[in-house]
Design a protein around this motif. Structure first.
Motif, PDB file in Angstrom:
ATOM      1  N   GLY B  71       0.798  -1.232   0.000  1.00  7.89           N
ATOM      2  CA  GLY B  71       0.000   0.000   0.000  1.00  7.89           C
ATOM      3  C   GLY B  71       0.821   1.267   0.000  1.00  7.89           C
ATOM      4  O   GLY B  71       0.425   2.260   0.601  1.00  7.89           O
ATOM      5  N   LEU B  76      -1.213   2.643  -4.149  1.00  6.48           N
ATOM      6  CA  LEU B  76      -2.363   3.539  -4.059  1.00  6.48           C
ATOM      7  C   LEU B  76      -2.602   4.250  -5.384  1.00  6.48           C
ATOM      8  O   LEU B  76      -3.736   4.533  -5.756  1.00  6.48           O
ATOM      9  CB  LEU B  76      -2.146   4.570  -2.956  1.00  6.48           C
ATOM     10  N   GLU B  98      -1.756  -4.192   2.865  1.00  6.00           N
ATOM     11  CA  GLU B  98      -0.521  -3.560   3.337  1.00  6.00           C
ATOM     12  C   GLU B  98      -0.138  -4.200   4.656  1.00  6.00           C
ATOM     13  O   GLU B  98      -0.956  -4.303   5.568  1.00  6.00           O
ATOM     14  CB  GLU B  98      -0.730  -2.057   3.504  1.00  6.00           C
ATOM     15  N   HIS B 101       0.818  -0.814   8.701  1.00 10.07           N
ATOM     16  CA  HIS B 101      -0.003   0.382   8.581  1.00 10.07           C
ATOM     17  C   HIS B 101       0.696   1.645   9.047  1.00 10.07           C
ATOM     18  O   HIS B 101       0.227   2.737   8.789  1.00 10.07           O
ATOM     19  CB  HIS B 101      -1.311   0.213   9.366  1.00 10.07           C
ATOM     20  N   GLN B 225      -1.008  10.298   2.064  1.00  7.97           N
ATOM     21  CA  GLN B 225      -2.254  10.478   2.798  1.00  7.97           C
ATOM     22  C   GLN B 225      -3.364  10.986   1.891  1.00  7.97           C
ATOM     23  O   GLN B 225      -4.526  10.585   2.014  1.00  7.97           O
ATOM     24  CB  GLN B 225      -2.053  11.474   3.946  1.00  7.97           C
ATOM     25  N   ARG B 228      -4.564   8.114  -0.155  1.00  5.94           N
ATOM     26  CA  ARG B 228      -5.318   7.181   0.683  1.00  5.94           C
ATOM     27  C   ARG B 228      -6.729   7.675   0.936  1.00  5.94           C
ATOM     28  O   ARG B 228      -7.706   6.932   0.843  1.00  5.94           O
ATOM     29  CB  ARG B 228      -4.579   7.044   2.007  1.00  5.94           C
ATOM     30  N   GLN B 232     -10.013   5.850  -0.616  1.00  8.16           N
ATOM     31  CA  GLN B 232     -11.048   5.308   0.272  1.00  8.16           C
ATOM     32  C   GLN B 232     -12.401   5.890  -0.067  1.00  8.16           C
ATOM     33  O   GLN B 232     -13.417   5.197   0.008  1.00  8.16           O
ATOM     34  CB  GLN B 232     -10.729   5.629   1.718  1.00  8.16           C
ATOM     35  N   PHE B 238      -9.221  -1.432   2.248  1.00  9.12           N
ATOM     36  CA  PHE B 238      -7.874  -1.596   2.766  1.00  9.12           C
ATOM     37  C   PHE B 238      -7.849  -2.744   3.740  1.00  9.12           C
ATOM     38  O   PHE B 238      -8.828  -2.991   4.437  1.00  9.12           O
ATOM     39  CB  PHE B 238      -7.444  -0.341   3.524  1.00  9.12           C
TER      40      PHE B 238
END
Lengths: 258, 486
Positions: B71, B76, B98, B101, B225, B228, B232, B238
């Motif tokens: 990840g 991503l 992933e 984390h 970030q 991500r 999402q 995830f």
């Protein structure tokens, strides 16, 4: 700094079911705090229904497209009448002001140049541009970069001018003598670092830049970078911690010029 | 009987009293029981993880169309472009697995964060150009309604490559190719270099190439970030776990020339949960290997490289982890705000970090000095012996400096030709690679993600042709050698 910041709380989402869990991650991304404004009914619905969320995304996209539309390039005008006329038309349409060589300042409240003026000014170079408050962005700078005799450029309070735009200004290095970036919300010290290409700059205004982390130190570093230039900024004394007695005296007198 | 009735009454009273006391004392237990019952009910009603016997919300789903192993920024990016280029909203289910984390060992967040177009291969230049356009418009690509805009902290200060007499001709050729592809690079002589950057010692420098626009460095953590968050919101799932096994089936078929070839197709990915023996078999159609420094291990799990050497079955994925050090130091008389990322011909590089005269940089070790990649311990003697002399020779102000901190990270190093591997494997037909970028993966991640998504969805590269980066080059021996590696 590229090592992970300790203040970021890393949320470990395993299975996200719906839009609600994005909240946690958004707080992790922006530790300064995305202020929770009052949640309107629209936002409430958008959190629960995919259709409403899609509608909100569409509205956001439309706003972005509006700015793009304002910054589109006038290729036809440029080919027919030259870069000066295209540049002037662009600036005047956005609500700025333009000064041709040996002429007065022109401002036309969003209508651009008239067809008579197209013909009149097709070979007259532009000396100064005042694009304060205009919605000019990275694409729109194309028009300005074609103006090879530009001496003074004012980009005060332009909401879409950011560090990337500043890195594009180097073709104007030969002629540009005066530049004003006061009040632009997206410019930071990282963009100011690439102004060193502008060797002929004599006056630079970098006051009231909210995104610059340390205005006093930035001004000193920019002055070192451009030794022949007069830099108007916050003043190097701003940000220094003064004793209580000195503080009351200092608020009365003006800060010492650099 | 009266006694019994009394006793019963008394007992019931006691019982009543008992119940009362139990209610008063054990409310905590009761709350725990209530939440357990709630969880059980939630797992049974539609929309929850359907498993009436036990709770599986910590496990990945049982089916997923695409499983992305790893990840980091490349994984991503592939997930983002898959969701963006899918034909119908919600058509493809994507799962990103992933292992860690906290990203404590991931190359993405430990990277110096530079982006440049000064490469020798035209494909690399195009990848970088698109990626820089992606980063510039990041708030249009990764906008999530109601969330604050991303600030990548991009420094557009450019890269400055120095070349000695030996490398001057190659540098000129490279700059010609870069200009042809659309990069804004200029060549500088030692004179011009001294005028512009007086803090450089130009001894031994014959030529320099300076990136004027679209080059610099940024914060990879915010990119990660942002990706991500957006991914999402687009519906990608995830999961924290480790891929331990691929279950695949084989099929014999014949090539047009009559040779027999065995094609494999992965059906299931076993994802093991952390600190437990529990695993979940995830049925999938496509597996994308973006495990970075550990891609070689994942490829071995899929059976790539198990065969007689010299054949296509026996060709391993030549990606292995290589440790690189980055040092952060303070030098009060160092180069000013205009300093670009300077890359010396000896291999040392440095850039500014922030406003406080801090600099960070390092040097790629030679083949004999390669550090042990089993851990991320920093060797400070390497700076003293190898990096500092080179830096001080090039920038005399660096003779007085003080190292403040250092860290180490992995390059997913492609031992074959130091360029990325992109695209499907010829024999394991549903495994796609996006790894092996040897130190320039972060800056090419958006474009590579798009290329892999195009390959998965359309079957061919549409925007940037990355055929020189396919896996088959390892078997055919065709190197796509990149000369400008830092």
């Amino acid at each position: 700094m590229v090592a992970p910041r300790t203040s970021l709380r890393l949320v470990a989402p395993v299975w996200n079911r719906g839009a609600g869990s994005i909240r946690g991650l958004s707080r992790a991304v922006d530790p300064e705090g995305s202020q929770r404004k009052e949640r309107t009914l629209f936002q409430f619905l958008a959190d629960r229904f995919y259709d409403v969320a899609a509608l909100r995304e569409y509205m956001l996209q439309k706003q972005v497209l509006k700015v793009h539309q304002k910054n589109r390039s006038f290729t036809y005008i440029k080919e027919r009448y030259g870069p000066y006329v295209a540049g002037a038309h662009f600036i005047l349409k956005q609500g700025g002001a333009v000064k041709f060589q040996d002429k007065e300042w022109m401002r036309s409240s969003g209508r651009g140049l008239s067809s008579l003026e197209f013909w009149e000014f097709r070979a007259v170079p532009i000396e100064a541009v005042d694009a304060s408050g205009c919605a000019i962005n990275y694409q729109g700078l194309d028009h300005l970069l074609a103006l090879k005799e530009l001496q003074s450029l004012s980009l005060r309070c332009c909401p879409h001018v950011d560090d990337w735009c500043l890195s594009r200004l180097h073709p104007l290095a030969d002629s540009l003598q005066e530049l004003s970036l006061a009040g632009c919300p997206r410019i930071s010290e990282r963009g100011l670092a690439c102004l060193h290409h502008l060797r002929n700059l004599r006056r630079l205004d970098i006051s009231h830049l909210p995104a610059v982390s340390n205005p006093g130190l930035t001004q000193i570093l920019v002055e070192e970078m451009l030794p022949n230039c007069e830099v108007l900024g916050a003043g190097w004394a701003q940000g220094l911690k003064l004793g209580l007695e000195e503080q009351s005296q200092d608020t009365a007198s003006s800060p010492i010029p650099a | 009987m009266l006694r019994r009735a009394l006793w019963l009454g008394w007992g019931r009273g006691l019982l009543g009293l008992g119940l009362g006391t139990r209610r008063g004392v054990s409310t905590l237990e009761w709350d725990g029981k209530v939440s357990e019952i709630k969880k059980k009910i939630q797992s049974v009603i539609p929309g929850g993880a359907w498993n009436p016997l036990y709770d599986t919300s910590h496990l990945p789903p049982e089916h997923s169309d695409v499983v992305i192993v790893g990840g980091g920024v490349l994984g991503l990016s592939v997930a983002y472009w898959l969701k963006r280029l899918e034909k119908q909203r919600g058509a493809i289910k994507v799962l990103v697995v992933e292992r860690d984390h906290t990203y404590s060992q991931a190359s993405t967040v430990l990277s110096v964060g530079g982006i440049r177009q000064q490469f020798s291969l035209p494909e690399n230049i195009q990848l970088s150009l698109f990626s820089v356009e992606f980063l510039r418009n990041i708030n249009e690509y990764l906008a999530v309604v109601d969330d604050p805009p991303l600030d990548l902290r991009f420094n557009p200060s450019g890269y400055l490559f120095l070349a000695s007499e030996k490398g001057a001709a190659t540098m000129e050729n490279n700059v010609k190719v870069q200009r042809q592809e659309g990069a804004k690079v200029c060549l500088m002589s030692p004179e011009q270099l001294r005028n512009k950057f007086p803090w450089i010692n130009t001894e031994g420098v014959a030529l320099a190439s300076y990136g004027l626009e679209n080059e610099g460095w940024f914060d990879p953590w915010s990119l990660l970030q942002g990706l991500r968050r957006k991914v999402q919101s687009m519906g990608v799932l995830f999961c924290q776990g480790e891929v331990t096994r691929f279950v695949s089936s084989s099929d014999r078929t014949e090539t047009p020339s009559g040779e027999e070839v065995i094609l494999k197709k992965i059906h299931e990915v076993h994802v093991k949960v952390d600190h437990s023996q529990e695993y979940q078999p995830v049925e999938c159609a496509i597996v994308v290997n973006t495990a970075g420094a550990w891609s070689g291990q994942i490829a071995e799990l899929a059976g790539i490289g198990k065969g007689p050497p010299g054949t296509l079955q026996g060709t391993k994925l030549p990606v292995e982890p290589r440790k690189r050090y980055v040092y952060l130091w303070h030098c009060p008389q160092g180069p000013g705000l205009e300093a670009p990322l300077l890359a010396d011909p000896s291999g040392a590089y440095f850039r500014r970090d922030g406003l406080g005269n801090n600099y960070l940089g390092g040097c790629s070790p030679t083949a004999e000095e390669e550090p042990d990649p089993r851990n991320l311990e920093v060797d400070h003697d390497f700076f003293q012996d190898k990096v500092w002399p080179l830096l001080a020779q090039r920038v005399p102000a660096f003779e007085t400096l003080k190292v403040k901190s250092a860290w180490a990270g992995y390059y997913d190093y492609n031992t074959f030709d130091q360029n990325g591997v992109v695209g499907p494997h010829p024999l394991v037909v549903n495994m796609y690679f996006a790894t092996g970028f040897s130190g320039h993966g972060l800056q090419q991640a958006p474009a590579v993600g798009r290329a892999v998504a195009e390959m998965v969805l359309e079957g061919r590269f549409q925007t940037i042709d990355l055929s020189p980066f396919l896996f088959s080059r390892f078997y055919l021996g065709e190197k796509a050698q990149e000369h400008c590696i830092i």
